[in-house]
Design a protein around this motif. Structure first.
Motif, PDB file in Angstrom:
ATOM      1  N   UNK A   1     -13.815  65.758  31.346  1.00 51.84           N
ATOM      2  CA  UNK A   1     -14.221  65.839  29.941  1.00 51.84           C
ATOM      3  C   UNK A   1     -14.022  64.523  29.191  1.00 51.84           C
ATOM      4  N   UNK A   2     -13.855  63.449  29.934  1.00 54.93           N
ATOM      5  CA  UNK A   2     -13.681  62.139  29.302  1.00 54.93           C
ATOM      6  C   UNK A   2     -14.068  61.043  30.267  1.00 54.93           C
ATOM      7  N   UNK A   3     -13.911  59.816  29.818  1.00 57.78           N
ATOM      8  CA  UNK A   3     -14.257  58.684  30.682  1.00 57.78           C
ATOM      9  C   UNK A   3     -13.569  57.421  30.192  1.00 57.78           C
ATOM     10  N   UNK A   4     -13.479  56.443  31.095  1.00 60.29           N
ATOM     11  CA  UNK A   4     -12.903  55.131  30.808  1.00 60.29           C
ATOM     12  C   UNK A   4     -13.944  54.075  31.156  1.00 60.29           C
ATOM     13  N   UNK A   5     -14.084  53.074  30.291  1.00 55.58           N
ATOM     14  CA  UNK A   5     -15.013  51.982  30.552  1.00 55.58           C
ATOM     15  C   UNK A   5     -14.314  50.662  30.252  1.00 55.58           C
ATOM     16  N   UNK A   6     -14.243  49.791  31.235  1.00 56.68           N
ATOM     17  CA  UNK A   6     -13.628  48.469  31.083  1.00 56.68           C
ATOM     18  C   UNK A   6     -14.674  47.423  31.429  1.00 56.68           C
ATOM     19  N   UNK A   7     -14.856  46.449  30.554  1.00 64.17           N
ATOM     20  CA  UNK A   7     -15.845  45.418  30.857  1.00 64.17           C
ATOM     21  C   UNK A   7     -15.504  44.131  30.125  1.00 64.17           C
ATOM     22  N   UNK A   8     -15.960  43.023  30.702  1.00 57.80           N
ATOM     23  CA  UNK A   8     -15.891  41.738  30.017  1.00 57.80           C
ATOM     24  C   UNK A   8     -17.093  41.622  29.096  1.00 57.80           C
ATOM     25  N   UNK A   9     -16.875  41.125  27.887  1.00 59.69           N
ATOM     26  CA  UNK A   9     -17.974  40.936  26.956  1.00 59.69           C
ATOM     27  C   UNK A   9     -18.909  39.860  27.476  1.00 59.69           C
ATOM     28  N   UNK A  10     -20.193  40.046  27.205  1.00 56.84           N
ATOM     29  CA  UNK A  10     -21.168  39.027  27.575  1.00 56.84           C
ATOM     30  C   UNK A  10     -21.417  38.017  26.476  1.00 56.84           C
ATOM     31  N   UNK A  11     -20.785  38.205  25.301  1.00 56.63           N
ATOM     32  CA  UNK A  11     -21.027  37.304  24.172  1.00 56.63           C
ATOM     33  C   UNK A  11     -19.755  36.690  23.608  1.00 56.63           C
ATOM     34  N   UNK A  12     -18.571  37.221  24.009  1.00 51.05           N
ATOM     35  CA  UNK A  12     -17.310  36.718  23.489  1.00 51.05           C
ATOM     36  C   UNK A  12     -16.281  36.681  24.618  1.00 51.05           C
ATOM     37  N   UNK A  13     -15.232  35.840  24.501  1.00 54.92           N
ATOM     38  CA  UNK A  13     -14.210  35.764  25.562  1.00 54.92           C
ATOM     39  C   UNK A  13     -13.184  36.887  25.438  1.00 54.92           C
ATOM     40  N   UNK A  14     -13.622  38.122  25.582  1.00 58.11           N
ATOM     41  CA  UNK A  14     -12.730  39.268  25.465  1.00 58.11           C
ATOM     42  C   UNK A  14     -13.029  40.285  26.559  1.00 58.11           C
ATOM     43  N   UNK A  15     -12.027  41.103  26.859  1.00 61.11           N
ATOM     44  CA  UNK A  15     -12.181  42.272  27.712  1.00 61.11           C
ATOM     45  C   UNK A  15     -12.174  43.491  26.803  1.00 61.11           C
ATOM     46  N   UNK A  16     -13.161  44.346  26.959  1.00 61.74           N
ATOM     47  CA  UNK A  16     -13.278  45.534  26.116  1.00 61.74           C
ATOM     48  C   UNK A  16     -12.799  46.756  26.903  1.00 61.74           C
TER      49      UNK A  16
ATOM     50  N   UNK B   1     -26.633  52.849  25.949  1.00 59.17           N
ATOM     51  CA  UNK B   1     -25.733  52.140  26.855  1.00 59.17           C
ATOM     52  C   UNK B   1     -24.550  53.017  27.237  1.00 59.17           C
ATOM     53  N   UNK B   2     -23.742  52.482  28.106  1.00 54.47           N
ATOM     54  CA  UNK B   2     -22.537  53.197  28.546  1.00 54.47           C
ATOM     55  C   UNK B   2     -21.551  53.415  27.403  1.00 54.47           C
ATOM     56  N   UNK B   3     -21.731  52.735  26.278  1.00 53.12           N
ATOM     57  CA  UNK B   3     -20.821  52.884  25.152  1.00 53.12           C
ATOM     58  C   UNK B   3     -21.133  54.101  24.286  1.00 53.12           C
ATOM     59  N   UNK B   4     -22.312  54.674  24.379  1.00 55.64           N
ATOM     60  CA  UNK B   4     -22.672  55.792  23.515  1.00 55.64           C
ATOM     61  C   UNK B   4     -21.797  57.006  23.798  1.00 55.64           C
ATOM     62  N   UNK B   5     -21.509  57.753  22.732  1.00 54.32           N
ATOM     63  CA  UNK B   5     -20.555  58.851  22.784  1.00 54.32           C
ATOM     64  C   UNK B   5     -21.088  60.024  23.613  1.00 54.32           C
ATOM     65  N   UNK B   6     -20.172  60.706  24.281  1.00 55.68           N
ATOM     66  CA  UNK B   6     -20.547  61.899  25.035  1.00 55.68           C
ATOM     67  C   UNK B   6     -21.118  62.980  24.118  1.00 55.68           C
ATOM     68  N   UNK B   7     -20.725  62.940  22.843  1.00 51.59           N
ATOM     69  CA  UNK B   7     -21.278  63.895  21.889  1.00 51.59           C
ATOM     70  C   UNK B   7     -22.778  63.761  21.754  1.00 51.59           C
ATOM     71  N   UNK B   8     -23.291  62.533  21.810  1.00 54.71           N
ATOM     72  CA  UNK B   8     -24.739  62.315  21.761  1.00 54.71           C
ATOM     73  C   UNK B   8     -25.403  62.908  22.991  1.00 54.71           C
ATOM     74  N   UNK B   9     -24.798  62.703  24.144  1.00 53.21           N
ATOM     75  CA  UNK B   9     -25.370  63.230  25.385  1.00 53.21           C
ATOM     76  C   UNK B   9     -25.450  64.755  25.340  1.00 53.21           C
ATOM     77  N   UNK B  10     -24.394  65.385  24.826  1.00 55.50           N
ATOM     78  CA  UNK B  10     -24.382  66.845  24.746  1.00 55.50           C
ATOM     79  C   UNK B  10     -25.401  67.352  23.725  1.00 55.50           C
ATOM     80  N   UNK B  11     -25.535  66.626  22.593  1.00 56.14           N
ATOM     81  CA  UNK B  11     -26.506  67.027  21.577  1.00 56.14           C
ATOM     82  C   UNK B  11     -27.931  66.978  22.139  1.00 56.14           C
ATOM     83  N   UNK B  12     -28.261  65.897  22.828  1.00 57.92           N
ATOM     84  CA  UNK B  12     -29.599  65.770  23.403  1.00 57.92           C
ATOM     85  C   UNK B  12     -29.842  66.831  24.470  1.00 57.92           C
ATOM     86  N   UNK B  13     -28.817  67.142  25.242  1.00 57.33           N
ATOM     87  CA  UNK B  13     -28.966  68.176  26.261  1.00 57.33           C
ATOM     88  C   UNK B  13     -29.319  69.514  25.619  1.00 57.33           C
TER      89      UNK B  13
END
Length: 448
Positions: free
Chosen positions: A406-421, A286-298
């Motif tokens: 070299x970074x990123x921002x992700x803002x989303x409403x939770x689909x299971x709880x009344x919170x903004x992540x 998902x979009x939450x996975x760390x960029x470190x994982x993406x670089x490792x797989x690359x």
């Protein structure tokens, strides 16, 4: 019609308050029964649950709805979510139902639905079921002589455990390994310790005494502190933490350090790639996975394909791309060779196979990349549209500019709880923290 009841993982909320009430469960069962009554065969549905007190309310309500529609109901009792997916297929059922709110506290509960293929339902099918619920009065119940029956399957636990053990290489065993397993007082409180013991491990079980109220309470995959302490106290080789419905896994090494879902995916992907088992040339996360994982797989010449948050979306992308490894940083690990949804226990056995073959400490085996600093903050959300406010958009834009490429921002409403992540990651930890705090403050001001 847009979905109002279904979120990213079924229907979820406070138990005995809408939409998680006996009445809504009854209507859901009747609507789902109508959707999946196809052909003239005897229709059947399997129902499992975790250990929450409210399962005793929802299980009979769902049973009544399905029976009223002429479907036979097979009750499995407390079982992991992946067991329900597996048994839906193996029992040739038309529908599978899991009563669980996963990692949430006992006050919450939820309902997840699986099709006859063992996969979670698509948005399209869930939308049709909601439409049928809205037109509840027009549903055609079965004639009196064609009502369904309900029975309890006594060997369900054994069937699932044997399937799980078959996923572990026959040439290996867990002899000599001391494993602490935290069952979160949830659905795997019996099966997880038993499977590990039968494969040869010395097992220390915690979180294995559910009472209807203690599921996920200061234990399990979302609260691993107790497991960390116990691993060190027992001088164990590693610890395994499941969540309430056992579809996610977090590891703890012999030093008490956490190994998250990104590291688990990296480990399995590399192992399977080395054995020509990895399909699709990629891992789906998902979009939450760390960029470190993406670089490792690359570095392994593999791709990381990203999806919205929710293991259902990971599975859909895996099927579309022909991949057999995917998951979430939170510990949902989907291995297409063995199942149709996240399975914490099967994922654990794949990691254990790598550990056994390596013959080295878990801390040396399971950390394959250095994660970039990542910070996630959850804000309670009480309605309104704060993310549409200009000052919030400006704060988000400012954070993206500050982090750069070299970074990123992700803002989303939770689909299971009344919170903004709010999530940000980048190479500068202090900058990541400031970005998250600036955005959080902007959202809080906009919500007043």
């Amino acid at each position: 019609m847009t979905r109002k009841l279904f979120g990213t993982d079924g229907i979820r909320g406070k138990a005995n308050a809408e939409p998680v009430t006996a009445m809504t469960a009854l209507k859901l069962a009747m609507a789902a029964g109508a959707e999946f009554t196809r052909g003239d065969h005897r229709h059947r549905v399997v129902i499992g649950k975790d250990t929450r007190l409210s399962g005793y309310m929802l299980e009979p309500a769902l049973t009544s709805g399905f029976v009223a529609m002429g479907m036979d109901v097979i009750l499995l009792g407390p079982m992991p979510t992946p067991a329900i997916a597996m048994l839906t297929r193996s029992l040739r059922a038309d529908l599978g139902v899991m009563i669980s709110a996963s990692h949430n506290p006992y006050e919450d509960n939820g309902i997840k639905l699986f099709g006859p293929d063992g996969y979670k339902l698509s948005d399209e099918v869930e939308t049709r079921i909601e439409a049928r619920m809205a037109a509840h009065e027009t549903l055609q119940a079965a004639p009196s002589a064609e009502l369904g029956r309900a029975l309890r399957l006594d060997d369900a636990r054994g069937r699932y455990m044997e399937a799980v053990k078959r996923s572990f290489p026959k040439s290996l065993n867990l002899d000599g390994l001391k494993i602490v397993v935290d069952c979160a007082h949830g659905a795997a409180y019996r099966v997880a310790p038993t499977v590990l013991w039968e494969l040869g491990a010395e097992v220390v079980a915690i979180g294995d005494a559910p009472d209807g109220f203690n599921i996920n309470r200061e234990c399990g995959a979302t609260a691993p502190a107790a497991l960390q302490k116990r691993v060190i106290a027992e001088k164990a080789d590693l610890g395994l933490a499941l969540d309430g419905d056992a579809d996610r896994l977090i590891l703890v090494d012999e030093k008490g350090q956490i190994v998250d879902g990104d590291q688990i995916m990296a480990l399995i992907a590399r192992s399977w790639a080395e054995r020509d088992r990895l399909q699709g040339g990629a891992v789906v996360a998902t979009v939450m996975s760390n960029l470190g994982l993406e670089r490792f797989l690359a570095g392994l010449k593999l791709k990381l394909l990203r999806t919205p948050v929710g293991d259902r979306y990971v599975v859909e992308r895996m099927r579309a791309e022909g991949c057999n490894v995917g998951g979430e940083q939170s510990g949902h690990i989907i291995l297409g060779d063995y199942g149709t949804t996240g399975d914490g226990l099967i994922a654990a056995l794949q990691v254990l196979a790598v550990i056994v073959r390596a013959g080295r400490p878990v801390s040396e085996t399971t950390r394959l990349f250095q994660p970039l600093p990542q910070l996630l903050k959850n804000l309670k959300f009480n309605g309104g549209q704060p993310l549409e406010r200009d000052e919030v958009k400006a704060a988000i834009k400012g954070g993206e500019t500050a982090l750069g490429t070299n970074g990123r921002v992700l803002i989303r409403k939770s689909g299971t709880e009344p919170v903004i992540r709010i999530m940000a990651e980048g190479e500068d930890e202090a900058l990541v923290g400031r970005v998250v705090e600036d955005i959080a403050q902007a959202i809080e001001r906009a919500g007043k």
